[in-house]
Each structure stands twice: as structure tokens, then as C-alpha cells.
Design an enzyme around this catalytic site. Structure first.
Site, PDB file in Angstrom:
ATOM      1  N   ARG A  65      11.815  -5.804   5.145  1.00 45.54           N
ATOM      2  CA  ARG A  65      11.623  -4.383   4.835  1.00 45.54           C
ATOM      3  C   ARG A  65      12.574  -3.495   5.630  1.00 45.54           C
ATOM      4  O   ARG A  65      12.793  -3.701   6.816  1.00 45.54           O
ATOM      5  CB  ARG A  65      10.178  -3.973   5.152  1.00 45.54           C
ATOM      6  N   LYS A 114       0.827  -1.212   0.000  1.00 39.65           N
ATOM      7  CA  LYS A 114       0.000   0.000   0.000  1.00 39.65           C
ATOM      8  C   LYS A 114       0.860   1.260   0.000  1.00 39.65           C
ATOM      9  O   LYS A 114       0.644   2.173  -0.800  1.00 39.65           O
ATOM     10  CB  LYS A 114      -0.936   0.004   1.228  1.00 39.65           C
ATOM     11  N   ARG A 152      -9.790   0.649   8.676  1.00 42.40           N
ATOM     12  CA  ARG A 152      -9.328  -0.689   9.021  1.00 42.40           C
ATOM     13  C   ARG A 152     -10.337  -1.445   9.860  1.00 42.40           C
ATOM     14  O   ARG A 152     -10.072  -2.590  10.254  1.00 42.40           O
ATOM     15  CB  ARG A 152      -8.059  -0.545   9.848  1.00 42.40           C
ATOM     16  N   ARG A 189      -0.391  -9.252  13.301  1.00 47.48           N
ATOM     17  CA  ARG A 189      -1.038  -8.251  12.430  1.00 47.48           C
ATOM     18  C   ARG A 189      -1.916  -8.929  11.384  1.00 47.48           C
ATOM     19  O   ARG A 189      -2.986  -8.423  11.038  1.00 47.48           O
ATOM     20  CB  ARG A 189       0.027  -7.364  11.755  1.00 47.48           C
ATOM     21  N   ARG A 219      11.241  -1.718  11.238  1.00 48.23           N
ATOM     22  CA  ARG A 219      10.163  -1.348  12.158  1.00 48.23           C
ATOM     23  C   ARG A 219      10.016  -2.406  13.247  1.00 48.23           C
ATOM     24  O   ARG A 219      10.098  -3.595  12.957  1.00 48.23           O
ATOM     25  CB  ARG A 219       8.835  -1.203  11.379  1.00 48.23           C
TER      26      ARG A 219
HETATM   27  P1  AP5 Z   1       4.862  -1.610   1.872  1.00 48.67           P
HETATM   28  O1  AP5 Z   1       4.524  -0.787   0.685  1.00 48.67           O
HETATM   29  O2  AP5 Z   1       5.642  -1.001   2.966  1.00 48.67           O
HETATM   30  O3  AP5 Z   1       3.527  -2.332   2.411  1.00 48.67           O
HETATM   31  P2  AP5 Z   1       2.270  -1.744   3.209  1.00 48.67           P
HETATM   32  O4  AP5 Z   1       1.058  -2.374   2.617  1.00 48.67           O
HETATM   33  O5  AP5 Z   1       2.331  -0.263   3.286  1.00 48.67           O
HETATM   34  O6  AP5 Z   1       2.571  -2.443   4.601  1.00 48.67           O
HETATM   35  P3  AP5 Z   1       2.523  -1.843   6.096  1.00 48.67           P
HETATM   36  O7  AP5 Z   1       3.232  -2.832   6.976  1.00 48.67           O
HETATM   37  O8  AP5 Z   1       2.997  -0.434   6.129  1.00 48.67           O
HETATM   38  O9  AP5 Z   1       1.036  -1.929   6.357  1.00 48.67           O
HETATM   39  P4  AP5 Z   1       0.287  -2.034   7.673  1.00 48.67           P
HETATM   40  O10 AP5 Z   1      -1.071  -1.908   7.154  1.00 48.67           O
HETATM   41  O11 AP5 Z   1       0.501  -3.230   8.497  1.00 48.67           O
HETATM   42  O12 AP5 Z   1       0.986  -0.920   8.578  1.00 48.67           O
HETATM   43  P5  AP5 Z   1       0.642   0.600   8.886  1.00 48.67           P
HETATM   44  O13 AP5 Z   1       1.880   1.361   8.884  1.00 48.67           O
HETATM   45  O14 AP5 Z   1      -0.506   1.031   8.019  1.00 48.67           O
HETATM   46  O15 AP5 Z   1       5.644  -2.917   1.329  1.00 48.67           O
HETATM   47  C1  AP5 Z   1       6.125  -3.897   2.244  1.00 48.67           C
HETATM   48  C2  AP5 Z   1       7.504  -4.406   1.768  1.00 48.67           C
HETATM   49  O16 AP5 Z   1       7.330  -5.138   0.555  1.00 48.67           O
HETATM   50  C3  AP5 Z   1       8.519  -3.323   1.458  1.00 48.67           C
HETATM   51  O17 AP5 Z   1       9.787  -3.744   1.878  1.00 48.67           O
HETATM   52  C4  AP5 Z   1       8.473  -3.174  -0.072  1.00 48.67           C
HETATM   53  O18 AP5 Z   1       9.715  -2.783  -0.597  1.00 48.67           O
HETATM   54  C5  AP5 Z   1       8.104  -4.585  -0.492  1.00 48.67           C
HETATM   55  N1  AP5 Z   1       7.243  -4.615  -1.677  1.00 48.67           N
HETATM   56  C6  AP5 Z   1       6.214  -3.771  -1.977  1.00 48.67           C
HETATM   57  N2  AP5 Z   1       5.616  -4.134  -3.140  1.00 48.67           N
HETATM   58  C7  AP5 Z   1       6.286  -5.252  -3.565  1.00 48.67           C
HETATM   59  C8  AP5 Z   1       6.126  -6.116  -4.709  1.00 48.67           C
HETATM   60  N3  AP5 Z   1       5.167  -5.888  -5.625  1.00 48.67           N
HETATM   61  N4  AP5 Z   1       6.958  -7.164  -4.814  1.00 48.67           N
HETATM   62  C9  AP5 Z   1       7.937  -7.392  -3.880  1.00 48.67           C
HETATM   63  N5  AP5 Z   1       8.127  -6.614  -2.789  1.00 48.67           N
HETATM   64  C10 AP5 Z   1       7.309  -5.557  -2.624  1.00 48.67           C
HETATM   65  O19 AP5 Z   1       0.093   0.477  10.361  1.00 48.67           O
HETATM   66  C11 AP5 Z   1       0.951   0.166  11.447  1.00 48.67           C
HETATM   67  C12 AP5 Z   1       0.163   0.079  12.740  1.00 48.67           C
HETATM   68  O20 AP5 Z   1      -0.445   1.353  13.015  1.00 48.67           O
HETATM   69  C13 AP5 Z   1      -1.011  -0.913  12.743  1.00 48.67           C
HETATM   70  O21 AP5 Z   1      -0.586  -2.230  13.047  1.00 48.67           O
HETATM   71  C14 AP5 Z   1      -1.901  -0.295  13.840  1.00 48.67           C
HETATM   72  O22 AP5 Z   1      -1.411  -0.600  15.119  1.00 48.67           O
HETATM   73  C15 AP5 Z   1      -1.740   1.191  13.595  1.00 48.67           C
HETATM   74  N6  AP5 Z   1      -2.761   1.709  12.661  1.00 48.67           N
HETATM   75  C16 AP5 Z   1      -2.539   2.292  11.454  1.00 48.67           C
HETATM   76  N7  AP5 Z   1      -3.698   2.620  10.858  1.00 48.67           N
HETATM   77  C17 AP5 Z   1      -4.693   2.236  11.707  1.00 48.67           C
HETATM   78  C18 AP5 Z   1      -6.109   2.285  11.656  1.00 48.67           C
HETATM   79  N8  AP5 Z   1      -6.759   2.780  10.595  1.00 48.67           N
HETATM   80  N9  AP5 Z   1      -6.812   1.793  12.718  1.00 48.67           N
HETATM   81  C19 AP5 Z   1      -6.174   1.287  13.798  1.00 48.67           C
HETATM   82  N10 AP5 Z   1      -4.843   1.200  13.907  1.00 48.67           N
HETATM   83  C20 AP5 Z   1      -4.098   1.673  12.872  1.00 48.67           C
HETATM   84 MG    MG Z   2       2.639   1.156   4.860  1.00 47.51          MG
END
Ligand code: AP5
Ligand code: MG
Ligand code: ZN
Length: 216
Positions: A126, A15, A90, A170, A159
Site C-alpha cells: 500500500r 474499509k 474496534r 495488527r 505507513r
Molecule cells: P485500505 O482500504 O487502505 O484498507 P483498510 O481496511 O482501510 O486498512 P487499514 O490498514 O487502514 O486498516 P486498519 O484497520 O489496520 O488501520 P487504521 O488506519 O484504521 O486497503 C488496503 C490496501 O489494499 C490498499 O493498498 C488498497 O489499494 C488495496 N485494496 C483495497 N481493496 C482492494 C481489493 N478489493 N483488491 C485488491 N486490493 C485492494 O488504524 C491504524 C491504527 O490506529 C490501529 O492499528 C490502532 O493503533 C489505531 N486505531 C484506529 N482506530 C482505533 C480504534 N477504534 N481503537 C483503537 N485504536 C485504533
Molecule cells: Mg484505512
């Protein structure tokens, strides 16, 4: 009319990676609730402190904290024409609150689908930039110089929630609380599906087409 694009999908689906490119192409500000919490943590705010324990444990931050923070962000001037959401909503309660807030805005949600095994591989490898939030992967998109962000020269780190056990947690939380959000948008006829398991450029092309309403 406000144009709102929502990226759904499991942790590690790509994402953030894709949102950065889409944001430029569609001229929509990229709003990531995960990034907003990490900024709060870095600044040592009360909100960051409240969120920390939930994030480190791989659990969701309580809805009221997330919704207030998100509404505050999208209420700013740069979001007047629309925005791109990454990591929100979410829970079904967050989706319902967003609906009420948006009124008649044009909304499209895209589900970026990736299997669990790929998620674990992506997240445990990552490396995230402390400076600008850019992400690298030790195998799939390594930086030119180890430990240094290609985009801004900042230091890369892993992270705390990208350890294998927290990633498993997660994923479980995603299945239980976030998966039902898909049905919320499907029932409104605004959900597209994109296969996120392909190469980043191919995923990007498919997302752009879905965002422009060229495919379902
Ligand atoms: P990346 O693009 O970083 O993936 P992402 O989908 O953004 O993954 P996140 O871990 O950031 O998502 P998340 O939803 O768990 O965490 P968030 O920060 O939102 O890609 C991942 C890796 O893969 C990278 O190394 C990249 O290089 C590689 N990659 C990408 N595309 C690729 C491809 N096509 N092929 C190969 N490799 C690839 O949330 C963190 C925490 O915050 C949550 O756990 C929660 O505690 C809190 N939080 C955030 N939002 C909310 C909400 N709305 N409600 C409640 N809690 C929340
Ligand atoms: Mg992200
Ligand atoms: Zn950087």
C-alpha cells in the site's frame, strides 16, 4: 433519525478504499479513527503523541482516548443526519459506548471479510497519500505517476505500521480484540457479511446493497 453505517473487518480489508465511495453515494460523512489519529500526528497534538507508540507497534490505542476523539468528531454538525464509521468500534467496550451515545439511531454494521494472506499482500504494497489520505497499491491500483497521488498530486508514502511484522501484530490484535465486535452486532440482528476478496468494484456493489438493507 440518524443513520449510522459501520464497516468492520481486518486491517487491509479495504474499509478506507470503500468508505470513500460509499460516503459519497450515501451522503454520509466518512469518519475513520485511524485517519483522525494520523491527522493528530501530523499536527503534532498531545493526542497524536499519545497514540503514536501504540499505532507504530500495531496495538490498539486505549479505549478512552479513541472514544473521546470519536465522540468529538461525530458531535459536529455534518454528522447530525448520520455518518459512516471506518475503524471504529474496534473493541466491545467501544461498541457499548457507541450504543449508549447513539440511542435510537438506525445502525447497520457490515463485516468486510478478507483472509490473512491477502491482508499482508495488500498492506505491504500500500502507498498512502500524505496530502489527502487516498490509498494506492503498487500492483492492484498503481498511481498514474510513481510516488504521486492520482487524486490530489500529493506525495505517497508507506505507513510505518505497514511493515510485515507490524501487520502480523495488527492481525493478532484484530483476532483477539476486534473479532468479538461482530457478535455484538450479530446479536442485534444488524450485521451483514460481504466478501472483501473480490475486485474493488464488485465489493462496492455488494456493500451498497447491504448498506441499503437489500441483502443480509
Ligand atoms: P485500505 O482500504 O487502505 O484498507 P483498510 O481496511 O482501510 O486498512 P487499514 O490498514 O487502514 O486498516 P486498519 O484497520 O489496520 O488501520 P487504521 O488506519 O484504521 O486497503 C488496503 C490496501 O489494499 C490498499 O493498498 C488498497 O489499494 C488495496 N485494496 C483495497 N481493496 C482492494 C481489493 N478489493 N483488491 C485488491 N486490493 C485492494 O488504524 C491504524 C491504527 O490506529 C490501529 O492499528 C490502532 O493503533 C489505531 N486505531 C484506529 N482506530 C482505533 C480504534 N477504534 N481503537 C483503537 N485504536 C485504533
Ligand atoms: Mg484505512
Ligand atoms: Zn492525495
Amino acid at each position: 433519525m440518524q443513520s449510522v453505517l459501520i464497516l468492520l473487518g481486518p486491517p487491509g480489508a479495504g474499509k478506507g478504499t470503500q468508505a470513500v465511495r460509499l460516503s459519497g453515494a450515501l451522503s454520509l460523512p466518512h469518519v475513520s479513527t485511524g485517519d483522525l489519529f494520523r491527522e493528530n500526528l501530523k499536527l503534532g497534538t498531545a493526542l497524536g503523541e499519545k497514540a503514536r507508540g501504540f499505532m507504530d507497534a500495531g496495538r490498539l490505542v486505549p479505549d478512552e482516548l479513541v472514544i473521546d476523539m470519536l465522540f468529538d468528531r461525530v458531535g459536529r454538525a455534518d454528522c447530525r443526519g448520520g455518518f459512516l464509521l471506518d475503524g471504529f468500534p474496534r473493541t466491545v467496550a467501544q461498541a457499548t459506548a457507541l450504543d449508549a451515545r447513539l440511542g435510537g439511531a438506525q445502525v447497520r454494521a457490515i463485516n468486510l471479510a478478507v483472509e490473512d494472506a491477502a491482508v499482508v499482500e495488500r498492506l505491504t504494497g500500500r502507498h498512502t497519500c500524505r496530502g489527502c489520505g487516498n490509498v494506492h497499491h503498487e500492483r492492484f491500483s498503481p498511481p498514474a505517476k510513481a510516488g504521486v497521488c492520482d487524486r490530489c498530486g500529493g506525495a505517497l508514502y508507506q505507513r510505518p505500521d505497514d511493515s510485515r511484522d507490524v501487520v502480523e501484530k495488527r492481525l493478532a490484535v484484530y483476532r483477539e480484540q476486534t473479532k468479538p465486535v461482530e457478535a455484538h452486532y450479530r446479536s442485534r440482528g444488524v450485521l451483514s457479511e460481504v466478501d472483501g476478496a473480490r475486485k474493488p468494484d464488485d465489493v462496492y456493489t455488494a456493500l451498497l446493497r447491504a448498506a441499503r438493507g437489500e441483502v443480509r
